[in-house]
Motif scaffolding. Structure first.
Motif, PDB file in Angstrom:
ATOM      1  N   THR A   5     -15.654  24.357  72.824  1.00  0.00           N
ATOM      2  CA  THR A   5     -15.141  23.129  72.235  1.00  0.00           C
ATOM      3  C   THR A   5     -15.118  23.237  70.716  1.00  0.00           C
ATOM      4  O   THR A   5     -16.012  23.829  70.114  1.00  0.00           O
ATOM      5  CB  THR A   5     -15.976  21.901  72.641  1.00  0.00           C
ATOM      6  OG1 THR A   5     -17.331  22.059  72.172  1.00  0.00           O
ATOM      7  CG2 THR A   5     -15.992  21.726  74.142  1.00  0.00           C
ATOM      8  N   ALA A 171      -2.797  14.281  70.381  1.00  0.00           N
ATOM      9  CA  ALA A 171      -2.899  14.295  71.847  1.00  0.00           C
ATOM     10  C   ALA A 171      -1.627  14.872  72.462  1.00  0.00           C
ATOM     11  O   ALA A 171      -1.685  15.628  73.434  1.00  0.00           O
ATOM     12  CB  ALA A 171      -3.147  12.882  72.361  1.00  0.00           C
ATOM     13  N   ALA A 175      -1.185  18.351  74.598  1.00  0.00           N
ATOM     14  CA  ALA A 175      -1.159  17.829  75.966  1.00  0.00           C
ATOM     15  C   ALA A 175      -0.850  18.895  77.011  1.00  0.00           C
ATOM     16  O   ALA A 175      -1.543  19.001  78.015  1.00  0.00           O
ATOM     17  CB  ALA A 175      -0.147  16.686  76.066  1.00  0.00           C
ATOM     18  N   ASP A 176       0.201  19.688  76.806  1.00  0.00           N
ATOM     19  CA  ASP A 176       0.576  20.686  77.809  1.00  0.00           C
ATOM     20  C   ASP A 176       0.583  22.081  77.197  1.00  0.00           C
ATOM     21  O   ASP A 176       1.362  22.937  77.614  1.00  0.00           O
ATOM     22  CB  ASP A 176       1.946  20.355  78.409  1.00  0.00           C
ATOM     23  CG  ASP A 176       3.055  20.316  77.360  1.00  0.00           C
ATOM     24  OD1 ASP A 176       2.735  20.311  76.161  1.00  0.00           O
ATOM     25  OD2 ASP A 176       4.238  20.288  77.740  1.00  0.00           O
ATOM     26  N   PRO A 179      -2.947  25.094  80.693  1.00  0.00           N
ATOM     27  CA  PRO A 179      -3.781  24.404  81.685  1.00  0.00           C
ATOM     28  C   PRO A 179      -5.270  24.398  81.350  1.00  0.00           C
ATOM     29  O   PRO A 179      -6.004  23.506  81.801  1.00  0.00           O
ATOM     30  CB  PRO A 179      -3.516  25.191  82.977  1.00  0.00           C
ATOM     31  CG  PRO A 179      -2.159  25.780  82.785  1.00  0.00           C
ATOM     32  CD  PRO A 179      -2.064  26.097  81.329  1.00  0.00           C
ATOM     33  N   VAL A 181      -6.513  24.107  78.313  1.00  0.00           N
ATOM     34  CA  VAL A 181      -6.723  23.445  77.024  1.00  0.00           C
ATOM     35  C   VAL A 181      -6.537  21.946  77.186  1.00  0.00           C
ATOM     36  O   VAL A 181      -5.520  21.484  77.708  1.00  0.00           O
ATOM     37  CB  VAL A 181      -5.737  23.978  75.958  1.00  0.00           C
ATOM     38  CG1 VAL A 181      -5.891  23.214  74.644  1.00  0.00           C
ATOM     39  CG2 VAL A 181      -5.959  25.463  75.731  1.00  0.00           C
ATOM     40  N   THR A 182      -7.532  21.172  76.756  1.00  0.00           N
ATOM     41  CA  THR A 182      -7.445  19.713  76.813  1.00  0.00           C
ATOM     42  C   THR A 182      -7.909  19.120  75.489  1.00  0.00           C
ATOM     43  O   THR A 182      -8.746  19.698  74.792  1.00  0.00           O
ATOM     44  CB  THR A 182      -8.290  19.121  77.952  1.00  0.00           C
ATOM     45  OG1 THR A 182      -9.669  19.527  77.775  1.00  0.00           O
ATOM     46  CG2 THR A 182      -7.795  19.586  79.309  1.00  0.00           C
ATOM     47  N   TRP A 183      -7.347  17.964  75.155  1.00  0.00           N
ATOM     48  CA  TRP A 183      -7.723  17.239  73.942  1.00  0.00           C
ATOM     49  C   TRP A 183      -8.213  15.853  74.341  1.00  0.00           C
ATOM     50  O   TRP A 183      -7.553  15.141  75.097  1.00  0.00           O
ATOM     51  CB  TRP A 183      -6.519  17.125  73.004  1.00  0.00           C
ATOM     52  CG  TRP A 183      -6.753  16.232  71.816  1.00  0.00           C
ATOM     53  CD1 TRP A 183      -6.497  14.897  71.724  1.00  0.00           C
ATOM     54  CD2 TRP A 183      -7.302  16.617  70.557  1.00  0.00           C
ATOM     55  NE1 TRP A 183      -6.846  14.417  70.497  1.00  0.00           N
ATOM     56  CE2 TRP A 183      -7.337  15.452  69.753  1.00  0.00           C
ATOM     57  CE3 TRP A 183      -7.751  17.822  70.020  1.00  0.00           C
ATOM     58  CZ2 TRP A 183      -7.814  15.467  68.434  1.00  0.00           C
ATOM     59  CZ3 TRP A 183      -8.224  17.839  68.714  1.00  0.00           C
ATOM     60  CH2 TRP A 183      -8.248  16.683  67.944  1.00  0.00           C
ATOM     61  N   GLU A 184      -9.378  15.479  73.837  1.00  0.00           N
ATOM     62  CA  GLU A 184      -9.918  14.147  74.090  1.00  0.00           C
ATOM     63  C   GLU A 184     -10.561  13.631  72.818  1.00  0.00           C
ATOM     64  O   GLU A 184     -11.479  14.256  72.283  1.00  0.00           O
ATOM     65  CB  GLU A 184     -10.938  14.180  75.225  1.00  0.00           C
ATOM     66  CG  GLU A 184     -11.429  12.799  75.629  1.00  0.00           C
ATOM     67  CD  GLU A 184     -12.391  12.852  76.804  1.00  0.00           C
ATOM     68  OE1 GLU A 184     -12.951  11.787  77.145  1.00  0.00           O
ATOM     69  OE2 GLU A 184     -12.596  13.942  77.355  1.00  0.00           O
ATOM     70  N   LEU A 188     -11.215  19.458  70.974  1.00  0.00           N
ATOM     71  CA  LEU A 188     -10.370  20.361  71.744  1.00  0.00           C
ATOM     72  C   LEU A 188     -11.266  21.198  72.639  1.00  0.00           C
ATOM     73  O   LEU A 188     -12.224  21.814  72.173  1.00  0.00           O
ATOM     74  CB  LEU A 188      -9.569  21.268  70.807  1.00  0.00           C
ATOM     75  CG  LEU A 188      -8.479  22.132  71.455  1.00  0.00           C
ATOM     76  CD1 LEU A 188      -7.342  21.251  71.961  1.00  0.00           C
ATOM     77  CD2 LEU A 188      -7.954  23.162  70.452  1.00  0.00           C
ATOM     78  N   ARG A 189     -10.952  21.228  73.939  1.00  0.00           N
ATOM     79  CA  ARG A 189     -11.742  21.983  74.910  1.00  0.00           C
ATOM     80  C   ARG A 189     -10.894  23.105  75.493  1.00  0.00           C
ATOM     81  O   ARG A 189      -9.752  22.869  75.901  1.00  0.00           O
ATOM     82  CB  ARG A 189     -12.253  21.069  76.017  1.00  0.00           C
ATOM     83  CG  ARG A 189     -13.293  20.060  75.544  1.00  0.00           C
ATOM     84  CD  ARG A 189     -13.719  19.123  76.663  1.00  0.00           C
ATOM     85  NE  ARG A 189     -14.853  18.300  76.257  1.00  0.00           N
ATOM     86  CZ  ARG A 189     -14.739  17.188  75.525  1.00  0.00           C
ATOM     87  NH1 ARG A 189     -13.539  16.779  75.152  1.00  0.00           N
ATOM     88  NH2 ARG A 189     -15.805  16.502  75.175  1.00  0.00           N
TER      89      ARG A 189
END
Length: 329
Positions: A5, A171, A175-176, A179, A181-184, A188-189
């Motif tokens: 992260t 975001a 977003a895409d 697969p 990689v995610t943002w919250e 960033l994860r």
């Protein structure tokens, strides 16, 4: 799965940028050649590259990029400081690497060093000269014939991401992306095979996003303070580089706007130039230009100039129109 992260401040977001990496393409393409089964989308390139590399000496480069890929020396895969360095600039920087940095990075390799890598450790100055020559020869044989298309794909990816961020913020940018990689909120994860760690960016460096064709299907992090951290990921539409058949034409849409225009919209899943669309569709350049102008006038396409090339990309209205076409059409 371990997760890496990165926690962002507003200043880090302001310093986040895109860059292309010729050396990154070289290193990841070596991995593809060594394990083509894991990178099936690149098999057409693998067959061509294997023929072109016959008789080319790239043994030191090969020994530096070992499988399974746990660590590639940072001096061979630096996060680009410029947005679009040439291969000549990248090789000049590689050859000028501080010998102490070479030894430091090679010391991180676990286990016994391959013979040429051990020799590089003993004599970095001579080894870097050899390595730069090998990378140049490898580049000329395997990458250069496809570099124009790789550059256009990366440029189109950067353009599309910039538009997403301009309308939806960070975001939407992430977003895409991949697969894994995610943002919250402000974090960033990245799903990672080996690293489970949390880092707080210091507000002075931000992140460099490096779209890299041969990274497919993976995503890789780079962190080598005091340089900016990097995130290497495959741009959208990698398979289009090697495809010979055109995209499927949505028949329902073709009945409304015409088959040629429906096909052009389908081909623009990733931004492309008029020349690329001519090559993919077999249509004449004036015919393609005519239909692109009509689609642009209808608000279904936008255009963006990068250097001497004009890229066309679908607008949100076109994306919505294509999404509304039944899946089986």
């Amino acid at each position: 799965m371990p997760v890496l992260t990165w926690e962002f401040s507003a200043q880090d977001l302001a310093r986040t940028r895109f860059a292309r990496s010729p050396l990154g393409e070289v290193v990841t393409s070596v991995e593809v050649l060594k394990d083509p089964g894991r990178h099936a989308v690149h098999l057409p390139w693998v067959r061509q590259a294997a023929r072109r590399l016959a008789g080319v000496d790239w043994e030191l480069l090969s020994q530096l990029v070992r499988l399974p890929t746990v660590y590639v020396p940072d001096f061979l895969t630096p996060v680009p400081t410029a947005s679009s360095p040439t291969i000549e600039q990248a090789l000049a920087e590689l050859a000028a690497t501080d010998p102490a940095v070479v030894r430091r990075d090679l010391a991180r390799i676990k286990g016994e060093l391959p013979p040429l890598v051990a020799e590089l450790t003993r004599d970095p100055e001579s080894g870097l000269v050899r390595l730069a020559a090998e990378v140049r020869a490898y580049w000329d044989a395997a990458i250069a014939p496809h570099w124009a298309g790789i550059e256009r794909l990366a440029e189109g990816e950067i353009l599309r991401r910039a538009r997403q961020m301009s309308t939806g913020g960070p975001a939407a940018l992430f977003a895409d992306l991949h697969p894994l990689v995610t943002w919250e909120r402000d974090t960033l994860r990245i799903g990672h095979r080996l690293i489970d760690a949390h880092h707080r960016l210091d507000g002075e460096r931000g992140l460099v996003l490096v779209p890299t064709v041969f990274a497919w299907p993976g995503v890789f992090s780079q962190q080598n303070p005091p340089w900016q951290p990097g995130l290497v990921y495959p741009p959208r539409g990698v398979a289009t580089l090697w495809e010979t058949a055109g995209s499927a034409v949505p028949e329902g849409l073709a009945r409304v706007i015409g088959r040629t225009r429906a096909r052009l919209l389908a081909e623009l899943d990733t931004p492309a130039s008029t020349t690329e669309l001519v090559e993919r569709t077999g249509l004449s350049a004036p015919n393609v230009s005519h239909h692109l102008a009509a689609l642009r006038d209808a608000g279904l396409l936008a255009r963006h100039r990068t250097g001497r090339t004009v890229l066309y990309l679908r607008t949100d209205a076109a994306e919505l129109l294509l999404r509304s076409v039944p899946a089986g059409d």
